[in-house]
Design an enzyme around this catalytic site. Structure first.
Site, short mmCIF file in Angstrom:
data_model
loop_
_atom_site.label_atom_id
_atom_site.label_comp_id
_atom_site.label_asym_id
_atom_site.label_seq_id
_atom_site.Cartn_x
_atom_site.Cartn_y
_atom_site.Cartn_z
N SER A 1 0.83 -1.19 0.00
CA SER A 1 0.00 0.00 0.00
C SER A 1 0.88 1.26 0.00
O SER A 1 1.72 1.43 -0.86
CB SER A 1 -0.97 -0.03 1.18
OG SER A 1 -2.00 0.91 1.04
N ASP B 1 -5.72 -3.28 -2.78
CA ASP B 1 -4.67 -2.95 -1.82
C ASP B 1 -3.88 -4.16 -1.30
O ASP B 1 -4.45 -5.16 -0.91
CB ASP B 1 -5.30 -2.22 -0.63
CG ASP B 1 -4.30 -1.43 0.16
OD1 ASP B 1 -3.48 -2.05 0.86
OD2 ASP B 1 -4.33 -0.20 0.10
#
Length: 318
Positions: free
Chosen positions: A49, A185
């Site tokens: 991320s 993500d």
């Protein structure tokens, strides 16, 4: 490729500012010991991320201070304010429906393209491992700069895939190894990618008999401690849990990986992490007050005697 020294970077949205400041502290400790910069002292960097953005930024030559400045300067582009969100939501109402992600991702993509341009993953100056998750094939995707099938992938797209937090940003479509993917993500897989990096080290280096032969620096973005009361946890349904569940999933796998890595690596494992005060823990709070609070927390942590002692010990082993 031998991997003995690992740098791992957690996810956390705007709190990538915190990990950038902590990396600057690590670099200062290296300079005080007469050692060159970060890239000379690690064999592999892993990021999930926002940690993917930081890792890739380092791998193309940006310093920790430059990355911290990037978060400060571009935070409103990545996470637009209420006016921008309402305008975006109105324009997406017909195409995406009323439950579209909070942000359209256009600002994030603009920043990533500006930072990485035409750079490909294979052009990283240090081996990279970046996590994501494919919702089409329902499987983790671990991008590796040293894997021939991934070398030509645009670095900005790899970061875009790893930062597509559900409810915050739309998934990112890519073709990876000949397969069409819908990528979200990396924190869904491993918000703390340390275990992925350790596994890669054990796989790549046949001379590595055990994880205790590694030196691992795992850098967090601040640890949430905001409670969810029993009443809420018992009564909430899908609507109420929609956003909190993402934070809970990220926190849970971050802490479980920390536990695993600590036991696997032993004395060679170093973790930089600090508790966040309530109000500093949102992934997308880019207000001046919150950013100032995050900076204050990060710098206070670096000044602690225990942190300075840990960094001296770490630098001595690198």
């Amino acid at each position: 490729m031998k991997i003995r020294r690992i740098l791992s970077l957690d996810g956390g949205g705007i709190r990538g500012l915190v990990s950038s400041l902590w990396l600057s502290g690590v670099e200062d400790a290296m300079k005080q010991a007469g050692k060159p910069g970060l890239l000379k002292h690690f064999d592999l960097m892993a990021g999930s991320s926002t940690g993917a953005l930081v890792a890739c930024g380092l791998a193309v030559g940006r310093s920790p201070d430059q990355l911290a400045a990037l978060y400060r300067a571009q935070r409103h582009t990545i996470f637009p304010g209420m006016t921008g969100r309402l305008w975006s939501r109105a324009s997406r109402l017909l195409s995406d429906g009323p439950s579209a992600p909070r942000y359209d991702g256009k600002g994030l993509e603009k920043v990533l393209k500006k930072v990485f341009g035409d750079t490909t993953l294979g052009q990283a100056r240090i081996p990279l491992l970046i996590t994501s998750y494919d919702t089409l094939n329902r499987t983790p995707v671990v991008f590796k700069s040293f894997k021939p099938a991934h070398a030509a992938l645009p670095m900005w797209e790899v970061c875009r895939a790893s930062t597509a937090a559900p409810t915050y940003f739309p998934a990112h479509g890519m073709t990876v190894e000949g397969y069409k993917c819908s990528l979200i993500d990396g924190g869904i897989v491993a918000n703390n990618p340390t275990a992925c990096a350790i596994a890669e080290a054990m796989r790549k280096d046949r001379a590595l008999d055990r994880a205790h032969d590694l030196v691992v620096l795992s850098i967090g973005t601040g640890e949430r401690n905001r409670p969810i009361p029993l009443k809420d946890a018992r009564e909430w349904g899908a609507l109420e849990w929609a956003s909190p569940i993402i934070d809970v999933l990220f926190d849970g796998n971050t802490d479980s990986v920390d536990y695993i890595a600590r036991h696997l690596v032993g004395d060679g494992y170093y973790r930089m992490q600090a508790e966040l005060t309530p109000g500093l823990d949102d992934l997308d709070d880019v207000s001046d007050t919150n950013v100032a609070g995050l900076e204050s927390m990060a710098r206070t942590y670096l000044l602690q005697a225990s942190t300075r002692r840990m960094l001296r010990e770490l630098v001595g082993k690198l």
